[in-house]
Design a protein around this motif. Structure first.
Motif, PDB file in Angstrom:
ATOM      1  N   ALA A  26      65.452 -42.304  -5.129  1.00 31.23           N
ATOM      2  CA  ALA A  26      64.104 -42.821  -4.906  1.00 31.23           C
ATOM      3  C   ALA A  26      64.053 -43.643  -3.633  1.00 31.23           C
ATOM      4  N   ALA A  27      63.109 -43.298  -2.755  1.00 36.96           N
ATOM      5  CA  ALA A  27      62.949 -44.052  -1.515  1.00 36.96           C
ATOM      6  C   ALA A  27      62.437 -45.441  -1.840  1.00 36.96           C
ATOM      7  N   ALA A  28      62.645 -46.347  -0.883  1.00 32.68           N
ATOM      8  CA  ALA A  28      62.217 -47.739  -1.090  1.00 32.68           C
ATOM      9  C   ALA A  28      60.720 -47.775  -1.364  1.00 32.68           C
ATOM     10  N   GLY A  29      60.297 -48.430  -2.436  1.00 31.93           N
ATOM     11  CA  GLY A  29      58.890 -48.579  -2.767  1.00 31.93           C
ATOM     12  C   GLY A  29      58.327 -47.439  -3.571  1.00 31.93           C
ATOM     13  N   LYS A  30      59.115 -46.369  -3.868  1.00 30.19           N
ATOM     14  CA  LYS A  30      58.643 -45.225  -4.639  1.00 30.19           C
ATOM     15  C   LYS A  30      59.340 -45.229  -5.990  1.00 30.19           C
ATOM     16  N   PRO A  31      58.602 -45.413  -7.052  1.00 31.37           N
ATOM     17  CA  PRO A  31      59.227 -45.464  -8.375  1.00 31.37           C
ATOM     18  C   PRO A  31      59.906 -44.159  -8.770  1.00 31.37           C
ATOM     19  N   VAL A  32      59.407 -43.006  -8.278  1.00 28.39           N
ATOM     20  CA  VAL A  32      59.962 -41.719  -8.667  1.00 28.39           C
ATOM     21  C   VAL A  32      59.913 -40.756  -7.477  1.00 28.39           C
ATOM     22  N   THR A  33      60.940 -39.947  -7.352  1.00 26.77           N
ATOM     23  CA  THR A  33      60.957 -38.875  -6.340  1.00 26.77           C
ATOM     24  C   THR A  33      61.433 -37.592  -7.003  1.00 26.77           C
ATOM     25  N   LEU A  34      61.082 -36.433  -6.397  1.00 25.64           N
ATOM     26  CA  LEU A  34      61.464 -35.116  -6.910  1.00 25.64           C
ATOM     27  C   LEU A  34      62.405 -34.434  -5.925  1.00 25.64           C
ATOM     28  N   ASP A  35      63.296 -33.607  -6.470  1.00 20.32           N
ATOM     29  CA  ASP A  35      64.242 -32.914  -5.592  1.00 20.32           C
ATOM     30  C   ASP A  35      63.626 -31.707  -4.898  1.00 20.32           C
ATOM     31  N   LYS A  36      62.382 -31.313  -5.314  1.00 18.28           N
ATOM     32  CA  LYS A  36      61.687 -30.213  -4.658  1.00 18.28           C
ATOM     33  C   LYS A  36      60.235 -30.619  -4.439  1.00 18.28           C
ATOM     34  N   SER A  37      59.747 -30.309  -3.231  1.00 18.46           N
ATOM     35  CA  SER A  37      58.342 -30.600  -2.946  1.00 18.46           C
ATOM     36  C   SER A  37      57.518 -29.332  -2.786  1.00 18.46           C
ATOM     37  N   GLU A  38      58.155 -28.191  -2.529  1.00 16.06           N
ATOM     38  CA  GLU A  38      57.467 -26.905  -2.377  1.00 16.06           C
ATOM     39  C   GLU A  38      58.280 -25.839  -3.101  1.00 16.06           C
ATOM     40  N   VAL A  39      57.626 -24.997  -3.915  1.00 15.27           N
ATOM     41  CA  VAL A  39      58.302 -23.924  -4.635  1.00 15.27           C
ATOM     42  C   VAL A  39      57.422 -22.682  -4.623  1.00 15.27           C
ATOM     43  N   SER A  40      58.053 -21.498  -4.322  1.00 19.31           N
ATOM     44  CA  SER A  40      57.355 -20.220  -4.429  1.00 19.31           C
ATOM     45  C   SER A  40      58.004 -19.414  -5.542  1.00 19.31           C
ATOM     46  N   LEU A  41      57.183 -18.858  -6.444  1.00 22.09           N
ATOM     47  CA  LEU A  41      57.683 -18.116  -7.589  1.00 22.09           C
ATOM     48  C   LEU A  41      56.916 -16.819  -7.760  1.00 22.09           C
ATOM     49  N   ALA A  42      57.539 -15.889  -8.476  1.00 18.97           N
ATOM     50  CA  ALA A  42      56.847 -14.689  -8.927  1.00 18.97           C
ATOM     51  C   ALA A  42      56.434 -14.899 -10.374  1.00 18.97           C
ATOM     52  N   PRO A  43      55.406 -14.192 -10.860  1.00 17.35           N
ATOM     53  CA  PRO A  43      55.004 -14.342 -12.260  1.00 17.35           C
ATOM     54  C   PRO A  43      56.187 -14.168 -13.208  1.00 17.35           C
ATOM     55  N   LYS A  88      49.231 -15.201 -10.258  1.00 17.65           N
ATOM     56  CA  LYS A  88      49.098 -15.519  -8.844  1.00 17.65           C
ATOM     57  C   LYS A  88      48.139 -16.688  -8.635  1.00 17.65           C
ATOM     58  N   GLY A  89      48.494 -17.525  -7.654  1.00 24.44           N
ATOM     59  CA  GLY A  89      47.639 -18.659  -7.331  1.00 24.44           C
ATOM     60  C   GLY A  89      48.457 -19.834  -6.869  1.00 24.44           C
ATOM     61  N   SER A  90      47.774 -20.995  -6.643  1.00 21.97           N
ATOM     62  CA  SER A  90      48.435 -22.217  -6.186  1.00 21.97           C
ATOM     63  C   SER A  90      48.029 -23.372  -7.069  1.00 21.97           C
ATOM     64  N   THR A  91      48.980 -24.221  -7.362  1.00 15.84           N
ATOM     65  CA  THR A  91      48.718 -25.415  -8.143  1.00 15.84           C
ATOM     66  C   THR A  91      49.787 -26.442  -7.800  1.00 15.84           C
ATOM     67  N   ALA A  92      49.878 -27.502  -8.594  1.00 14.13           N
ATOM     68  CA  ALA A  92      50.886 -28.528  -8.369  1.00 14.13           C
ATOM     69  C   ALA A  92      51.372 -29.043  -9.704  1.00 14.13           C
ATOM     70  N   ILE A 106      53.174 -25.723  -6.048  1.00 18.19           N
ATOM     71  CA  ILE A 106      53.631 -24.452  -6.601  1.00 18.19           C
ATOM     72  C   ILE A 106      52.766 -23.318  -6.061  1.00 18.19           C
ATOM     73  N   THR A 107      53.435 -22.280  -5.533  1.00 14.64           N
ATOM     74  CA  THR A 107      52.734 -21.054  -5.126  1.00 14.64           C
ATOM     75  C   THR A 107      53.287 -19.905  -5.952  1.00 14.64           C
ATOM     76  N   VAL A 108      52.385 -19.181  -6.652  1.00 16.15           N
ATOM     77  CA  VAL A 108      52.793 -18.026  -7.440  1.00 16.15           C
ATOM     78  C   VAL A 108      52.260 -16.777  -6.744  1.00 16.15           C
ATOM     79  N   GLU A 109      53.157 -15.852  -6.438  1.00 19.08           N
ATOM     80  CA  GLU A 109      52.774 -14.627  -5.736  1.00 19.08           C
ATOM     81  C   GLU A 109      53.548 -13.468  -6.329  1.00 19.08           C
ATOM     82  N   ASP A 110      52.981 -12.272  -6.162  1.00 16.13           N
ATOM     83  CA  ASP A 110      53.707 -11.089  -6.623  1.00 16.13           C
ATOM     84  C   ASP A 110      55.014 -10.979  -5.840  1.00 16.13           C
ATOM     85  N   ASP A 111      56.093 -10.628  -6.550  1.00 14.88           N
ATOM     86  CA  ASP A 111      57.377 -10.449  -5.858  1.00 14.88           C
ATOM     87  C   ASP A 111      57.283  -9.222  -4.949  1.00 14.88           C
TER      88      ASP A 111
END
Length: 732
Positions: A26-43, A88-92, A106-111
């Motif tokens: 966790a960076a200074a001043g941030k209570p929580v951090t994630l190991d991934k900020s962008e992910v692309s997946l197939a259905p 398919k679509g985008s969300t978070a 999160i980006t979901v796209e056809d493989d």
């Protein structure tokens, strides 16, 4: 050697730093951090996201949420969430702690298809009528197991056809592409294809009987801690009964460790032990037919590497410096000689001082860069540190540079404990000149003296005759022909016409010892026309070879580093010929008839007026007179009263026996050291009729062990090995 390890340590450190920076602290001043900020997946595909809490928020609960559950769902357990793509679509996906939210988009796209992999990949060569089954694997961007269907086509069906299952049939000579086209599409909506290149050759002779022959299947290797150690592959031959067919195959190598992890695919593998634990390495040799890629032969050789405490010493020298002893060869900083590094160390773990150092033994067969220069040390001979010790002394070992490059050789250093090390000498500059005091220069074939070597008409009192002493690393032979002649025994040689049974100087030749390179000294006693007698010495500068000047298949990459001198020696004196123009086939085995023919030539090819009782000889064959001569002279016996077996492969103990009998018939030295075979674990395998000859051959260095502890007396020998043995014998 040291730089290799330093680079490795630097790489390890860099990886450690990279991993530590990648951790989701966790960076200074941030209570929580994630190991991934962008992910692309197939259905239907899933991914894991990990959250890390700051120190002051340890133990607090994390609220995980998908902003659009129709696109991606999230299930969580404490600090880990599993995200499943739905459509398919985008969300978070968010993780909230103490009012602060971390986001992974999160980006979901056809493989989609990224590549098609073919097995085999090609290019390949197969003869007419042969088939080859191809397999295709369709690769997708997100790793899903999408549609694996492909459409197979041939660019030239008249040359090669392909079925809808990928079975290729060679129809006629020529070249064709077999294409696999994916049913699935790429990111741009187009199919992805991969081509297999095929060359179809004419239907040839069946290669079913071809076998791969390796010179050894196990090898014992010495190494030292942190010491670069080259592993040489076994010699390779492919045979069909007695015929040599190696030239029809492509030879490749694969080195693996005990866990079958690939270590390299080069011909020579360099290993650097990182611990004192002994280990094994396997070399897998593959021979693939050049006319039929479906014909693949394999064999393996296992290397048992024994690891000692190690040391790596080095020096830098120049061509202009010429020959220098180990106490004069200095390291790159110019502060420590090679002897200093052995006795005092260089302040690092790579070249420690060797406590109680008494002597060094050089492991000459491990030499690399033999064309760069030569070390005067002989193999397996102790060189003592103290000049008071009886025997050879370390400060007298000298290196002679020939050209720019790197020369290295392994060695044992014996002190309070045994070390194994490597001496590396870097040679700089661009030109090479023999030492100033050198009178003559030659290669392994030696030279014949000329009158002008001694008689100069401008001298007020010219030299009239010469008596030669014994060379330090060679022999003197009168009437040298076919590699042999009459050894000099202190006779007088004249510079004008010889009379009364004396000899002219132009009848005398110098032959350096097999394997020797550097400066040899020949004592001479000169008598002038007025009768003045002067003792002097000639210096001969002997150069070595790493490749043949006659045959393109004897190179430093295969057998040239140890056999080139002998191959060219034998060729120069007409003892051997190539098996085809410019080709020696050094790894081909030798037959009984071929060896006897070589010795017959060395004896001067004497006329034969008798015949033989052997019924399996062709009277018109190249070997006929040679076999008759050898049998009548007692050099060789038949395999029975009526058979000679000319095409049978010659074994190492048979070579020793034939050379021993040849020495007996020509008045050669047949003395031997009785204990010569004692150091070999397989001495009991030497046939009783060959024991005397093998003892003699090992005593004179004509035959050496296949490994440090094995003679392999019953193994067949290659053409390169035979000419090396013959060279050693003729120059012994």
């Amino acid at each position: 050697m040291k730089k290799t390890l330093n680079r490795t340590l630097s790489l390890v450190l860099a990886l450690v730093l990279a991993v530590s920076l990648a951790l989701p602290a966790a960076a200074a001043g941030k209570p929580v951090t994630l190991d991934k900020s962008e992910v692309s997946l197939a259905p239907k595909q899933t991914v894991t996201v990990t959250a890390t809490l700051s120190e002051e928020n340890q133990g607090k609960s994390i609220e995980w949420k998908s902003l659009d559950r129709t696109i991606a769902e999230v299930t969580a357990k404490k600090g880990t969430a599993t995200i499943t793509a739905k459509k398919k679509g985008s969300t978070a996906v968010t993780a909230t702690v103490n009012g602060y939210t971390a986001v992974c988009n999160i980006t979901v796209e056809d493989d989609y298809v990224t590549d098609v992999l073919l097995t085999p990949a090609g290019p390949e060569t197969i003869p007419v009528g042969k088939t080859r089954q191809l397999k295709a694997e369709v690769k997708y961007a997100h790793g899903s197991q999408g549609d694996q269907s492909v459409t197979w086509t041939s660019s030239k069906p008249a040359v090669a056809t392909v079925s809808d299952k990928g079975l290729v049939t060679a129809v006629a000579e020529g070249s064709a592409e077999i294409v696999a086209l994916s049913k699935g599409e790429s990111a741009t909506g187009t199919p992805v294809m991969k081509a297999y290149q095929l060359t179809v050759t004419k239907a040839g002779v069946s290669s079913v009987g071809d076998t791969l022959v390796l010179s050894r299947t196990t090898a014992a290797v010495n190494s030292g801690l942190y010491v670069d150690t080259p592993l040489q592959p076994p010699q390779v031959a492919v045979r069909n009964d007695a015929a040599e067919v190696t030239g029809g195959y492509t030879i490749t190598y694969r080195w693996t460790d005990s866990a079958n992890k690939e270590l390299g695919t080069e011909m020579i593998l360099t290993v650097q032990p990182a611990s004192l634990a002994d280990f094994t390495v396997t070399c897998t040799v593959t021979a693939t037919s050049k006319t039929d890629s479906t014909q693949v032969l394999t064999g393996t050789c296992i290397y048992n590497v024994k690891v000692y405490p190690g040391t790596s010493v080095g020096a830098v020298t120049t061509l202009s410096q010429g020959t220098a002893t180990l106490d004069k060869l200095m390291n790159q900083e110019g502060k420590l000689s090679v002897l200093d590094q052995l006795t005092k160390g260089d302040g690092t773990d790579f070249a420690p001082a060797i406590p109680g150092l008494s002597h060094v033994v050089f492991d000459v067969p491990t030499t690399l860069g033999v064309g760069v220069g030569s070390l005067s040390a002989r193999d397996q001979i102790p060189y003592y540190l103290s000049s008071q010790a009886d025997g050879n002394h370390l400060n007298q070992v000298a290196f002679t540079p020939w050209k720019t490059g790197t020369y290295s050789v392994g060695f044992f250093a014996y002190g309070d404990k045994t070390y194994y090390g490597r001496l590396e000498i870097i040679v700089t500059d661009q030109t090479v000149t023999p030492p100033a005091e050198t009178n003559r220069q030659c290669d392994g074939a030696g030279f014949t003296f000329a009158v002008t070597d001694f008689f100069h008409s401008s001298d007020t009192d010219p030299v009239a005759s010469i008596v030669f002493g014994t060379p330090t690393a060679g022999k003197l032979v009168r009437d040298l022909a076919r590699g042999s002649g009459t050894p000099d025994k202190g006779d007088r040689y004249y510079t004008n016409s010889a009379s009364k049974g004396d000899f002219h100087v132009s009848t005398l030749s110098y032959l350096p010892n097999a394997g020797f390179s550097g400066t040899d000294t020949i004592p001479v006693t000169l008598t002038t026309q007025s009768g003045k007698v002067t003792a002097s010495a000639l210096s001969v500068y002997v150069t070595g070879k790493t490749h043949s000047e006659h045959f393109t298949d004897v190179t430093e990459a295969n057998v040239g580093s140890w056999a080139a001198n002998a191959v060219d020696f034998a060729c120069d004196f007409g003892l051997v010929n190539g098996m085809e123009p410019n080709k020696f086939y050094p790894n081909s085995t030798m037959t009984r008839a071929q060896l006897v023919t070589i010795l017959y030539r060395a004896a001067g090819s004497p006329e034969q007026a008798v015949t033989t009782n052997f019924e399996d000889l062709n009277v018109g064959a190249y070997y006929y007179n040679a076999v008759v001569w050898a049998n009548v002279s007692g050099v060789v016996n038949g395999t029975s009263d009526r058979t000679f077996s000319p095409d049978a492969l010659i074994t190492r103990e048979q070579i020793a026996t034939i050379l021993y009998r040849y020495a007996e018939t020509t008045g050669g030295d047949t003395s031997a050291t009785a204990a010569a075979l004692n150091g070999y674990a397989d001495k009991g395998k030497v046939s009783s009729w060959a024991t005397k000859a093998m003892t003699w051959a090992v005593s004179h260095g004509i035959i050496s062990g296949v490994t440090d502890s094995t003679l392999s007396p019953l193994s067949s020998a290659t053409r390169a090995q035979v000419v090396v043995m013959l060279h050693r014998y003729l120059t012994d």
